[in-house]
Structure formats: structure tokens, C-alpha cells
Design an enzyme around this catalytic site. Structure first.
Site, PDB file in Angstrom:
ATOM      1  N   GLU A   1       3.003 -35.134  29.406  1.00 51.13           N
ATOM      2  CA  GLU A   1       1.830 -34.059  28.765  1.00 51.13           C
ATOM      3  C   GLU A   1       0.469 -34.752  28.933  1.00 51.13           C
ATOM      4  O   GLU A   1      -0.428 -34.127  28.167  1.00 51.13           O
ATOM      5  CB  GLU A   1       2.156 -33.273  27.639  1.00 51.13           C
ATOM      6  CG  GLU A   1       3.522 -32.637  27.825  1.00 51.13           C
ATOM      7  CD  GLU A   1       3.578 -31.775  26.774  1.00 51.13           C
ATOM      8  OE1 GLU A   1       3.235 -32.219  25.704  1.00 51.13           O
ATOM      9  OE2 GLU A   1       4.509 -30.894  26.822  1.00 51.13           O
TER      10      GLU A   1
ATOM     11  N   SER B   1       5.831   9.385  12.873  1.00 50.84           N
ATOM     12  CA  SER B   1       7.220   9.179  12.763  1.00 50.84           C
ATOM     13  C   SER B   1       8.037   9.981  13.960  1.00 50.84           C
ATOM     14  O   SER B   1       7.299  10.663  14.753  1.00 50.84           O
ATOM     15  CB  SER B   1       7.939  10.007  11.511  1.00 50.84           C
ATOM     16  OG  SER B   1       9.239   9.999  11.320  1.00 50.84           O
TER      17      SER B   1
ATOM     18  N   ASP C   1      16.369   7.813   4.797  1.00 51.09           N
ATOM     19  CA  ASP C   1      14.952   7.829   4.214  1.00 51.09           C
ATOM     20  C   ASP C   1      15.254   7.607   2.626  1.00 51.09           C
ATOM     21  O   ASP C   1      14.279   6.630   2.458  1.00 51.09           O
ATOM     22  CB  ASP C   1      14.492   9.044   4.731  1.00 51.09           C
ATOM     23  CG  ASP C   1      13.392   9.114   5.722  1.00 51.09           C
ATOM     24  OD1 ASP C   1      13.418   8.024   6.378  1.00 51.09           O
ATOM     25  OD2 ASP C   1      12.701  10.122   5.995  1.00 51.09           O
TER      26      ASP C   1
ATOM     27  N   GLU D   1      12.196   5.420  16.766  1.00 56.30           N
ATOM     28  CA  GLU D   1      12.351   4.824  15.418  1.00 56.30           C
ATOM     29  C   GLU D   1      13.691   5.364  14.713  1.00 56.30           C
ATOM     30  O   GLU D   1      14.287   4.325  14.261  1.00 56.30           O
ATOM     31  CB  GLU D   1      11.259   5.543  14.695  1.00 56.30           C
ATOM     32  CG  GLU D   1      11.277   5.145  13.348  1.00 56.30           C
ATOM     33  CD  GLU D   1       9.906   5.944  12.343  1.00 56.30           C
ATOM     34  OE1 GLU D   1       9.819   5.609  11.364  1.00 56.30           O
ATOM     35  OE2 GLU D   1       9.623   6.898  12.926  1.00 56.30           O
ATOM     36  N   HIS D   2      14.008   6.355  14.667  1.00 59.20           N
ATOM     37  CA  HIS D   2      15.222   6.911  14.420  1.00 59.20           C
ATOM     38  C   HIS D   2      16.182   7.693  15.436  1.00 59.20           C
ATOM     39  O   HIS D   2      15.627   8.288  16.213  1.00 59.20           O
ATOM     40  CB  HIS D   2      15.093   8.079  13.395  1.00 59.20           C
ATOM     41  CG  HIS D   2      14.281   7.903  12.457  1.00 59.20           C
ATOM     42  ND1 HIS D   2      12.886   8.174  12.237  1.00 59.20           N
ATOM     43  CD2 HIS D   2      14.495   7.207  10.888  1.00 59.20           C
ATOM     44  CE1 HIS D   2      12.268   7.823  11.134  1.00 59.20           C
ATOM     45  NE2 HIS D   2      13.190   6.988  10.141  1.00 59.20           N
TER      46      HIS D   2
ATOM     47  N   HIS E   1       0.654 -39.579  21.150  1.00 60.50           N
ATOM     48  CA  HIS E   1       2.006 -39.216  20.931  1.00 60.50           C
ATOM     49  C   HIS E   1       2.965 -40.267  21.257  1.00 60.50           C
ATOM     50  O   HIS E   1       3.873 -40.624  20.402  1.00 60.50           O
ATOM     51  CB  HIS E   1       2.395 -38.050  21.547  1.00 60.50           C
ATOM     52  CG  HIS E   1       1.596 -36.708  20.925  1.00 60.50           C
ATOM     53  ND1 HIS E   1       0.437 -36.681  20.915  1.00 60.50           N
ATOM     54  CD2 HIS E   1       2.465 -35.684  20.513  1.00 60.50           C
ATOM     55  CE1 HIS E   1       0.179 -35.152  20.171  1.00 60.50           C
ATOM     56  NE2 HIS E   1       1.406 -34.726  20.054  1.00 60.50           N
TER      57      HIS E   1
ATOM     58  N   HIS F   1       6.339  15.823   8.936  1.00 59.22           N
ATOM     59  CA  HIS F   1       5.772  14.672   8.572  1.00 59.22           C
ATOM     60  C   HIS F   1       4.155  14.655   9.062  1.00 59.22           C
ATOM     61  O   HIS F   1       3.207  14.275   8.200  1.00 59.22           O
ATOM     62  CB  HIS F   1       6.239  13.160   9.396  1.00 59.22           C
ATOM     63  CG  HIS F   1       7.351  12.682   8.459  1.00 59.22           C
ATOM     64  ND1 HIS F   1       6.998  12.301   7.037  1.00 59.22           N
ATOM     65  CD2 HIS F   1       8.762  12.302   8.409  1.00 59.22           C
ATOM     66  CE1 HIS F   1       8.022  11.641   6.593  1.00 59.22           C
ATOM     67  NE2 HIS F   1       9.038  11.585   7.298  1.00 59.22           N
TER      68      HIS F   1
ATOM     69  N   TYR G   1       0.893  -1.128   0.115  1.00 62.51           N
ATOM     70  CA  TYR G   1       0.029   0.044   0.088  1.00 62.51           C
ATOM     71  C   TYR G   1       0.941   1.196  -0.023  1.00 62.51           C
ATOM     72  O   TYR G   1       1.859   1.401   0.825  1.00 62.51           O
ATOM     73  CB  TYR G   1      -0.957   0.198   1.421  1.00 62.51           C
ATOM     74  CG  TYR G   1      -1.845   1.105   1.181  1.00 62.51           C
ATOM     75  CD1 TYR G   1      -3.125   1.014   0.373  1.00 62.51           C
ATOM     76  CD2 TYR G   1      -1.609   2.392   1.549  1.00 62.51           C
ATOM     77  CE1 TYR G   1      -4.277   1.919   0.750  1.00 62.51           C
ATOM     78  CE2 TYR G   1      -2.654   3.331   1.553  1.00 62.51           C
ATOM     79  CZ  TYR G   1      -3.758   3.098   1.007  1.00 62.51           C
ATOM     80  OH  TYR G   1      -4.589   4.096   1.078  1.00 62.51           O
TER      81      TYR G   1
ATOM     82  N   GLN H   1     -10.838  -0.144   1.137  1.00 61.75           N
ATOM     83  CA  GLN H   1     -11.277  -1.087   0.135  1.00 61.75           C
ATOM     84  C   GLN H   1      -9.953  -1.712  -0.598  1.00 61.75           C
ATOM     85  O   GLN H   1     -10.037  -2.908  -1.107  1.00 61.75           O
ATOM     86  CB  GLN H   1     -12.080  -0.382  -0.977  1.00 61.75           C
ATOM     87  CG  GLN H   1     -11.442   0.918  -1.559  1.00 61.75           C
ATOM     88  CD  GLN H   1     -11.649   2.141  -0.882  1.00 61.75           C
ATOM     89  OE1 GLN H   1     -11.634   2.205   0.358  1.00 61.75           O
ATOM     90  NE2 GLN H   1     -11.502   3.220  -1.363  1.00 61.75           N
TER      91      GLN H   1
ATOM     92  N   GLN I   1      11.423  15.582  10.890  1.00 61.04           N
ATOM     93  CA  GLN I   1      10.362  14.735  11.356  1.00 61.04           C
ATOM     94  C   GLN I   1       9.046  15.231  11.555  1.00 61.04           C
ATOM     95  O   GLN I   1       8.031  14.668  11.576  1.00 61.04           O
ATOM     96  CB  GLN I   1      10.692  13.740  12.547  1.00 61.04           C
ATOM     97  CG  GLN I   1      12.197  12.968  12.174  1.00 61.04           C
ATOM     98  CD  GLN I   1      12.086  12.166  10.940  1.00 61.04           C
ATOM     99  OE1 GLN I   1      10.963  11.213  10.813  1.00 61.04           O
ATOM    100  NE2 GLN I   1      12.659  12.214   9.865  1.00 61.04           N
TER     101      GLN I   1
END
Length: 428
Positions: free
Chosen positions: A407, A229, A353, A319-320, A412, A254, A121, A183, A251
């Protein structure tokens, strides 16, 4: 920009968006409509949400050719070079199947198999994200995925950004659909007359995309639910205030919920950076967004020592992380939690990036404590291989049966013991 003496535990965690009940119900309705009506539902929702009635969902060769005409040749060359850098880096992540043989003849191993099909996406709206195409498609190709599908919402003319189409075409991706929102996620998960379903969905989107990914998880795999971000800069007195301010704003522009934080033992640097941020904001095209992010989620924390600053960074698990210190390589071993680590003043976050080769899809909201950035591993699955020898079974059957009975699983135990009967062996 707020300056504080560090006196408390830190957290980057913002509330994870789970949406309202109305939003969740809207997403469920969209998914069900796509499952029931297929392409018809996709076209109806695209007309309603994107303002365009599409004759064809798929991007045509003519549209791909037009994208090349719209994009400057120098930009096309830059996309190609960035792609080469990203591919070179990710080739080193590739895993191979392996097997080992033990002395008793047993063979154990691991089989690496690429996923059959993945969907990417790519967000739309007013921005174009060719870098997202490169960062997601290339590791999939390195992993060996045969079918890679791109979906992205069209503009009101029914077109996708030229940069996105050129990046996809440069990588050899031909299956691109002009659909977005919940969708598009539904189509990737369940399929329609035109779109065959995939096995895993990648890429960020708005709240409806995020909720749709949650809804279809289990039918397909998903990469992550990415948050806004974030950047943390760890710096000492040798850093340049104007450079740090620019990185913090990179950042902040964003998203209004993006987080930009400086951690430093230098009050002098803290004051200089705060002043620089205010000055640079004045000329920033996305000033309102960046200013809101700085106001809500921006901060400068001043510590007594560098050791205290490093401890704060590990609590934040950003994250960064940029390490702009006199000798960052001597400190990097102390960093335990960060999605990507940028070392030195010339390693500005946008370098990663777009161009260096590392992946920019990274864990947010403090999840770098337990998760990693996007890699080739996300596009493969691993199967264990077991070839147990007769000698090994005879030697270990009693132990295996004992564990099974511990068990309460008698069948088994018998499954192992039946084989010994045919060999004339005993289990005790």
C-alpha cells in the site's frame, strides 16, 4: 381503494423530504442562533413557534406530579405493563464484551460501551406519544446509557402531555425540556447554559426537525430520518376483510403520505377489503387524513400465486408487514425485507406499536432492505481489543510489513520491524 393485477415491479419509495432551500436556510439560522445565544434563543423560538413564553425550560417536579393527577390510574397501570413488556424483550438484545485467546498467546476481543448521553425528541402538537418515550428510553436504559434527555414542544399553556410526562417519570427520566423544532435539536447537539449536549439524537419530528438532524449529523450521531408510516398486508382467502381494512386504516390515519397496501392471490378478498375500507372510513375521526393517504398511497395488488405475492412483499420492503394466511409460520422464512413482521390475524400492527414489547421505531421508504428497527445496539459502541503476543509478531511481522509496503506505507512496515530489532528477530 385501487385494485390492480400485479404486472410490474413495486416500490413503496416516496420522495424523501429534503425540504426547500428556504426551509434549509431557516434551520441553519435557528441552529446558529442557538449556538450563539443559548437559552435566550430557545425561549425566543418557543414563544414564536409555540406561542408561549417560558420562565423555565425544564419540566418541574410539580408538573410531573400534576401529570399523574390528570391521567386515569388505569392508564398509568397500562403504561407500566407495556414498559415491562418492552424491557423484557430488549433485555434479550443486550450484548456483552468478549475476548478469545489464541494458541500463540494473542488475545482478541470486543468491548461494548454504552453511549454517555442521548437525546429523545418526542413530537408534540395535537397528539401525545407516550409510546415513543417507552420505545426509545427503555433500550437506552437496557444498554446502560446513564444520561437520557427528553425534549418536546409545549402547548400554548407551556405544558407537555400528561401521558408523555407519566411515561418518562415511570422510567425514572427527570431531565425533560419544553422545547421543540430545530431549536431543540440544536440544543441537544451543541448545548446551552441549561442543556448539556448529548452524543446521539433519536426520535421523529416535522420537516424542520428532520432537516436539523441532517445539519447536526457529525457533531452528534442520529438514529434515522424517518419517512411516513407504511403497512403491507400479505393475506390469503382465509383472512377477514374487515380486520384487514381496519389494519390498513390504522396506518393511513397517521399521515396523508402514509402507505397502506394489501397483496393477495385472492380477488374475492381484494374486493371485500376495498368495500370495507370505504365503509370504515365513514366513521373514522381522522377520515380526511386517512382518505387522502388511501387515495394517494393505498393499493390492493392481486397476484396469481402466493409465491408471486411474497416476491412483491420483498420488493416493497415495508416498515410493517402483516402475514394473515392459513399458516404464516410456514412462509415467514421466505420474507427477506421487512422492518417488523406480524404473524397471524391476532397480531394486528398496533399490538407491536404499543404493548407486545417489540420496538415500533422501524425503517421506512424501503430501507428495510438494508436496515433494522431500533434496538439496544443503537445505544452502544463497540471497540476492538488487540493484545498481540511476541510469538505472533515474530511469526507474522514479515507478512504485515509486506502488506504495508504493498500500500506504499513504509512507516507502517517499519513500526512492526522496529519491534523485531529489539527482540533480535528478522522480517525475512
Amino acid at each position: 381503494m385501487k385494485i390492480e393485477r400485479l404486472t410490474r415491479a413495486l416500490s413503496l419509495k416516496r420522495s424523501i423530504e429534503t425540504g426547500t432551500e428556504q426551509q434549509r436556510q431557516t434551520v441553519r439560522t435557528i441552529i446558529e442562533e442557538v449556538r450563539r445565544k443559548g437559552d435566550v434563543a430557545l425561549k425566543e423560538y418557543t414563544e414564536r413557534f409555540d406561542g408561549v413564553l417560558l420562565e423555565s425550560l425544564q419540566v418541574s417536579k410539580q408538573e410531573m406530579d400534576q401529570a399523574y393527577e390528570q391521567l386515569d390510574s388505569s392508564l398509568i397501570a397500562i403504561i407500566r405493563e407495556a414498559a415491562e413488556n418492552i424491557r423484557e424483550y430488549h433485555e434479550r438484545q443486550k450484548r456483552e464484551s468478549w475476548m478469545m485467546m489464541k494458541e500463540d498467546g494473542t488475545i482478541l476481543g470486543q468491548k461494548i460501551t454504552p453511549l454517555d448521553a442521548v437525546g429523545l425528541y418526542v413530537p408534540g402538537g395535537t397528539a401525545a406519544y407516550p409510546s415513543s418515550v417507552l420505545m426509545n428510553v427503555i433500550p437506552a436504559q437496557v444498554a446502560g446509557v446513564k444520561r437520557i434527555v427528553i425534549v418536546s414542544p409545549p402547548d400554548d399553556q407551556g405544558s407537555l402531555p400528561a401521558g408523555v410526562l407519566v411515561a418518562a417519570c415511570e422510567l425514572g427520566i427527570q431531565e425533560i425540556y419544553k422545547i421543540g423544532g430545530a431549536q431543540a435539536i440544536a440544543a441537544l447537539a451543541y448545548g446551552t447554559e441549561t442543556i448539556q449536549p448529548v452524543d446521539k439524537i433519536f426520535g421523529p419530528g416535522n420537516i424542520y426537525v428532520a432537516l436539523a438532524k441532517r445539519e447536526v449529523f457529525g457533531q452528534v450521531a442520529i438514529d434515522m430520518i424517518a419517512g411516513p408510516s407504511e403497512i403491507v398486508v400479505l393475506a390469503d382467502e382465509t383472512a377477514k376483510a374487515n380486520e384487514i381494512a381496519a389494519d390498513l386504516l390504522s396506518q393511513a390515519e397517521h399521515d396523508e403520505r402514509a402507505s397502506s397496501i394489501l397483496v393477495t392471490p385472492s380477488m374475492k378478498l381484494a374486493l371485500e377489503v376495498a368495500s370495507e375500507v370505504e365503509a370504515q372510513l365513514e366513521t373514522l375521526p381522522r377520515k380526511e387524513i386517512a382518505a387522502a393517504a388511501i387515495e394517494q398511497y393505498g393499493a390492493i395488488y392481486v397476484t396469481e400465486t402466493m409465491e408471486e405475492a411474497i416476491a412483491a412483499v420483498n420488493e416493497l420492503a415495508p416498515e410493517h408487514l402483516e402475514m394473515i394466511t392459513n399458516d404464516p409460520m410456514s412462509l415467514v422464512g421466505q420474507i427477506r425485507h421487512a422492518g417488523a413482521i406480524f404473524l397471524g390475524r391476532f397480531s394486528s400492527e398496533p399490538v407491536g406499536d404499543y404493548f407486545a414489547g417489540t420496538n415500533h421505531v422501524l425503517p421506512t421508504n424501503g430501507t428495510a432492505r438494508f436496515s433494522s428497527g431500533l434496538s439496544v445496539d443503537e445505544f452502544v459502541k463497540k471497540s476492538s481489543l488487540i493484545l498481540y503476543s511476541e510469538q505472533a509478531l515474530v511469526a507474522n511481522a514479515a507478512k504485515i510489513a509486506a502488506l504495508a509496503r504493498l500500500e506504499g506505507l513504509e512507516a507502517h512496515a517499519r513500526a512492526v520491524e522496529e519491534r523485531l530489532k529489539n527482540q533480535g528477530g528478522e522480517t525475512s
